[in-house]
Write a protein that holds these residues in place. Structure first.
Motif, PDB file in Angstrom:
ATOM      1  N   LEU A 138       0.745   7.003 -15.745  1.00 46.62           N
ATOM      2  CA  LEU A 138       0.502   5.468 -15.907  1.00 46.62           C
ATOM      3  C   LEU A 138       1.901   4.941 -15.459  1.00 46.62           C
ATOM      4  CD1 LEU A 138      -1.139   4.702 -19.421  1.00 46.62           C
ATOM      5  CD2 LEU A 138      -2.111   5.174 -16.922  1.00 46.62           C
ATOM      6  N   LEU A 139       2.229   5.642 -14.051  1.00 46.38           N
ATOM      7  CA  LEU A 139       3.541   5.516 -13.675  1.00 46.38           C
ATOM      8  C   LEU A 139       3.476   2.850 -12.541  1.00 46.38           C
ATOM      9  CD1 LEU A 139       4.678   8.365 -12.361  1.00 46.38           C
ATOM     10  CD2 LEU A 139       5.399   7.069 -14.286  1.00 46.38           C
ATOM     11  N   VAL A 140       4.862   2.631 -12.598  1.00 43.81           N
ATOM     12  CA  VAL A 140       4.544   1.470 -12.680  1.00 43.81           C
ATOM     13  C   VAL A 140       5.616   1.497 -10.936  1.00 43.81           C
ATOM     14  CG1 VAL A 140       5.749  -1.029 -13.205  1.00 43.81           C
ATOM     15  CG2 VAL A 140       4.522   0.727 -14.317  1.00 43.81           C
ATOM     16  N   PRO A 141       4.050   1.476  -9.522  1.00 40.18           N
ATOM     17  CA  PRO A 141       5.504   1.866  -8.382  1.00 40.18           C
ATOM     18  C   PRO A 141       5.544   0.247  -7.880  1.00 40.18           C
ATOM     19  CG  PRO A 141       3.185   2.135  -8.171  1.00 40.18           C
ATOM     20  CD  PRO A 141       2.969   2.075  -9.135  1.00 40.18           C
ATOM     21  N   ALA A 142       5.060  -0.328  -8.035  1.00 37.36           N
ATOM     22  CA  ALA A 142       5.068  -1.700  -7.866  1.00 37.36           C
ATOM     23  C   ALA A 142       4.291  -3.153  -8.646  1.00 37.36           C
ATOM     24  CB  ALA A 142       4.277  -2.127  -6.137  1.00 37.36           C
ATOM     25  N   PRO A 143       5.410  -4.129  -8.682  1.00 36.11           N
ATOM     26  CA  PRO A 143       3.992  -5.281  -9.502  1.00 36.11           C
ATOM     27  C   PRO A 143       3.177  -5.495  -9.361  1.00 36.11           C
ATOM     28  CG  PRO A 143       6.798  -6.386  -7.930  1.00 36.11           C
ATOM     29  CD  PRO A 143       6.463  -4.630  -7.454  1.00 36.11           C
ATOM     30  N   GLY A 144       2.752  -6.344 -10.435  1.00 37.45           N
ATOM     31  CA  GLY A 144       1.117  -5.775 -10.695  1.00 37.45           C
ATOM     32  C   GLY A 144       0.057  -4.648 -10.378  1.00 37.45           C
ATOM     33  N   PHE A 145       0.599  -3.438 -10.246  1.00 34.05           N
ATOM     34  CA  PHE A 145      -0.886  -1.924  -9.980  1.00 34.05           C
ATOM     35  C   PHE A 145      -0.712  -1.776 -11.757  1.00 34.05           C
ATOM     36  CE2 PHE A 145      -0.370   0.021  -6.648  1.00 34.05           C
ATOM     37  CZ  PHE A 145      -0.428  -1.055  -5.045  1.00 34.05           C
ATOM     38  N   PRO A 146       0.307  -2.381 -13.240  1.00 37.69           N
ATOM     39  CA  PRO A 146      -0.190  -1.222 -14.093  1.00 37.69           C
ATOM     40  C   PRO A 146      -2.008  -2.428 -14.647  1.00 37.69           C
ATOM     41  CG  PRO A 146       1.891  -2.385 -14.215  1.00 37.69           C
ATOM     42  CD  PRO A 146       1.790  -2.644 -12.767  1.00 37.69           C
ATOM     43  N   GLY A 147      -1.560  -3.555 -13.853  1.00 33.51           N
ATOM     44  CA  GLY A 147      -3.243  -3.687 -14.588  1.00 33.51           C
ATOM     45  C   GLY A 147      -3.434  -4.238 -13.334  1.00 33.51           C
ATOM     46  N   THR A 148      -3.680  -3.115 -12.573  1.00 32.31           N
ATOM     47  CA  THR A 148      -4.887  -2.936 -11.248  1.00 32.31           C
ATOM     48  C   THR A 148      -5.845  -2.417 -11.544  1.00 32.31           C
ATOM     49  OG1 THR A 148      -2.908  -3.830  -9.892  1.00 32.31           O
ATOM     50  CG2 THR A 148      -5.231  -2.652  -8.646  1.00 32.31           C
ATOM     51  N   PHE A 149      -5.675  -1.007 -11.399  1.00 27.52           N
ATOM     52  CA  PHE A 149      -6.401  -0.277 -11.419  1.00 27.52           C
ATOM     53  C   PHE A 149      -7.342  -0.286 -12.783  1.00 27.52           C
ATOM     54  CE2 PHE A 149      -4.208   1.280  -7.644  1.00 27.52           C
ATOM     55  CZ  PHE A 149      -5.342   0.300  -7.568  1.00 27.52           C
ATOM     56  N   ILE A 165       2.407 -11.778  -7.991  1.00 28.30           N
ATOM     57  CA  ILE A 165       3.411 -10.511  -7.387  1.00 28.30           C
ATOM     58  C   ILE A 165       4.756 -11.664  -7.131  1.00 28.30           C
ATOM     59  CG2 ILE A 165       3.963  -9.482  -5.144  1.00 28.30           C
ATOM     60  CD1 ILE A 165       0.675  -8.748  -5.107  1.00 28.30           C
ATOM     61  N   VAL A 166       4.801 -13.100  -6.832  1.00 26.25           N
ATOM     62  CA  VAL A 166       5.671 -13.462  -6.093  1.00 26.25           C
ATOM     63  C   VAL A 166       6.745 -13.736  -6.859  1.00 26.25           C
ATOM     64  CG1 VAL A 166       7.159 -15.273  -5.508  1.00 26.25           C
ATOM     65  CG2 VAL A 166       4.505 -14.299  -4.359  1.00 26.25           C
ATOM     66  N   LEU A 167       5.529 -14.386  -8.153  1.00 25.93           N
ATOM     67  CA  LEU A 167       6.596 -14.161  -9.171  1.00 25.93           C
ATOM     68  C   LEU A 167       7.185 -13.173  -9.985  1.00 25.93           C
ATOM     69  CD1 LEU A 167       4.346 -16.699 -11.604  1.00 25.93           C
ATOM     70  CD2 LEU A 167       6.775 -17.742 -10.783  1.00 25.93           C
ATOM     71  N   GLN A 168       6.595 -11.928 -10.027  1.00 28.06           N
ATOM     72  CA  GLN A 168       7.286 -10.855 -10.569  1.00 28.06           C
ATOM     73  C   GLN A 168       8.246 -10.210  -9.925  1.00 28.06           C
ATOM     74  OE1 GLN A 168       4.582  -7.627 -12.077  1.00 28.06           O
ATOM     75  NE2 GLN A 168       3.324  -9.353 -10.521  1.00 28.06           N
ATOM     76  N   LEU A 169       8.934 -10.400  -8.393  1.00 31.16           N
ATOM     77  CA  LEU A 169       9.317  -9.838  -7.051  1.00 31.16           C
ATOM     78  C   LEU A 169      10.811 -10.962  -7.633  1.00 31.16           C
ATOM     79  CD1 LEU A 169       7.454 -10.174  -3.762  1.00 31.16           C
ATOM     80  CD2 LEU A 169       8.636  -7.844  -5.530  1.00 31.16           C
ATOM     81  N   GLN A 170      10.644 -12.131  -8.313  1.00 25.83           N
ATOM     82  CA  GLN A 170      11.353 -12.826  -8.118  1.00 25.83           C
ATOM     83  C   GLN A 170      12.666 -11.896  -9.988  1.00 25.83           C
ATOM     84  OE1 GLN A 170      10.313 -16.854  -9.000  1.00 25.83           O
ATOM     85  NE2 GLN A 170      10.441 -16.933  -6.618  1.00 25.83           N
ATOM     86  N   ILE A 194       1.796 -12.496 -16.789  1.00 19.64           N
ATOM     87  CA  ILE A 194       2.146 -12.592 -15.379  1.00 19.64           C
ATOM     88  C   ILE A 194       1.856 -11.026 -14.299  1.00 19.64           C
ATOM     89  CG2 ILE A 194       3.518 -13.453 -12.812  1.00 19.64           C
ATOM     90  CD1 ILE A 194       5.116 -15.046 -14.657  1.00 19.64           C
ATOM     91  N   SER A 195       2.368 -10.158 -15.247  1.00 17.85           N
ATOM     92  CA  SER A 195       1.842  -8.801 -14.322  1.00 17.85           C
ATOM     93  C   SER A 195       0.799  -8.591 -15.084  1.00 17.85           C
ATOM     94  CB  SER A 195       2.471  -7.862 -15.147  1.00 17.85           C
ATOM     95  OG  SER A 195       4.239  -7.541 -14.868  1.00 17.85           O
ATOM     96  N   ALA A 196       0.201  -9.034 -16.213  1.00 13.48           N
ATOM     97  CA  ALA A 196      -1.917  -8.621 -16.017  1.00 13.48           C
ATOM     98  C   ALA A 196      -2.085  -9.723 -15.544  1.00 13.48           C
ATOM     99  CB  ALA A 196      -1.846  -9.281 -18.314  1.00 13.48           C
ATOM    100  N   TYR A 197      -2.009 -11.034 -14.817  1.00  9.22           N
ATOM    101  CA  TYR A 197      -3.115 -11.636 -14.500  1.00  9.22           C
ATOM    102  C   TYR A 197      -2.803 -11.227 -12.758  1.00  9.22           C
ATOM    103  CZ  TYR A 197      -3.231 -15.019 -18.724  1.00  9.22           C
ATOM    104  OH  TYR A 197      -4.154 -15.183 -19.764  1.00  9.22           O
TER     105      TYR A 197
END
Length: 296
Positions: free
Chosen positions: A11-22, A162-167, A177-180
């Motif tokens: 369950l790795l996290v390669p980029a913002p938003g991915f953990p809650g995508t699939f 995604i923009v907020l996560q990149l900050q 934010i990541s979940a949404y």
């Protein structure tokens, strides 16, 4: 830069938003699958809830065993969600079942998104169940409008997230934010696939690649854990350390290597599943699950 991922390596996290995508996509599909099977069980059996109970109990047992290979795997919480979330919803009067499930799904998903993780399951299960009863999949095939509206809505949610996560990369993947953002990305992916399926050439490619995986989803999921454990044991021995929930630091290069390996393994699984299905017609775990479900 090193990122944190679970020691199990799945369950790795390669980029913002991915953990809650699939994860939302799989959860939604589980609810949809339940809705489809529920309608079939209601037609074919005098006790459809007993049919579904056997199905979830089998998944529960398999999930307990699977936890030994992959800590934090999805089968166990999905089985519990089926038993205590989906099955009780079948007692809602038939005429209101779809609307109630969708309403519960929307509210629970919005609330669950604040906490993320497993708390997203109830809402997405209800939402999938309600959408299946409303026959939304057929509407996706009949018109491009549902997928287009979903694409726009998903982008409205995903892009700001995604923009907020990149900050703030330190908290990317571990915040509301990541979940949404992940939910928004999931909506975008579903919409893109829905629109792609309307193009004959892309439809043939997608069906050729994903249909064997879909028909052997349970076998593919469990077998991936078995292969992953065999490959990773030399690097994470002893086994208790490998299956622990403690995060390990991975560099960006390692992240890309892991995801590249995942893509290659997915291609191999699709090809193997195609060969297996040509000879046996059904995945081994799927066949066993079906026999347990229907009691014969």
């Amino acid at each position: 830069m090193a990122r944190k991922g679970p020691a199990s390596g799945f369950l790795l996290v390669p980029a913002p938003g991915f953990p809650g995508t699939f994860f939302p996509i799989f959860s939604l599909l589980f609810g949809i699958g339940f809705g489809i099977l529920w309608r079939s069980a209601a037609r074919r059996s005098d006790n459809p809830r007993v049919v579904m109970l056997r199905r979830f109990l089998f998944l529960l047992v398999l999930g307990v065993v699977h936890q030994m290979l992959q800590a934090g795997e999805a089968l166990l919480p999905y089985a519990l969600g089926g038993l205590f979330i989906l099955l009780p919803t079948t007692f809602v009067p038939e005429g209101a079942k779809s609307k109630v499930s969708i309403a519960l799904g929307i509210v629970a998903t919005v609330v669950g998104g604040y906490f993320g993780g497993l708390l997203l399951i109830p809402g997405l299960f209800w939402l999938g169940f309600g959408l299946a009863l409303a026959d939304v999949a057929r509407k996706f095939e009949e018109s491009a409008k549902p997928a287009t509206y979903l694409l726009i809505g998903g982008l409205v949610v995903a892009i700001p997230g995604i923009v907020l996560q990149l900050q703030n990369l330190a908290s990317a993947g571990f915040s509301p934010i990541s979940a949404y953002a992940g939910l928004g990305q999931a909506a975008v992916y579903i919409a893109v696939v829905g629109l792609a399926m309307r193009t004959p050439s892309l439809r043939r490619i997608l069906i050729w690649f994903f249909a064997p995986l879909g028909r052997t989803a349970l076998t593919s999921y469990v077998s991936a854990s078995v292969v992953g454990v065999i490959i990773a044991l030399p690097f994470f021995a002893p086994l208790p350390k490998f299956v622990s929930r403690e995060p390990v630091a991975l560099t960006d290069a390692q992240m890309f290597a892991v995801w590249g390996a995942c893509v290659i393994f997915l291609v191999i699984q699709s090809l193997v599943a195609r060969v297996w299905l040509a000879k046996f017609g059904q995945g081994p775990l799927e066949k066993l699950w079906r026999k347990v479900t229907w009691g014969k």
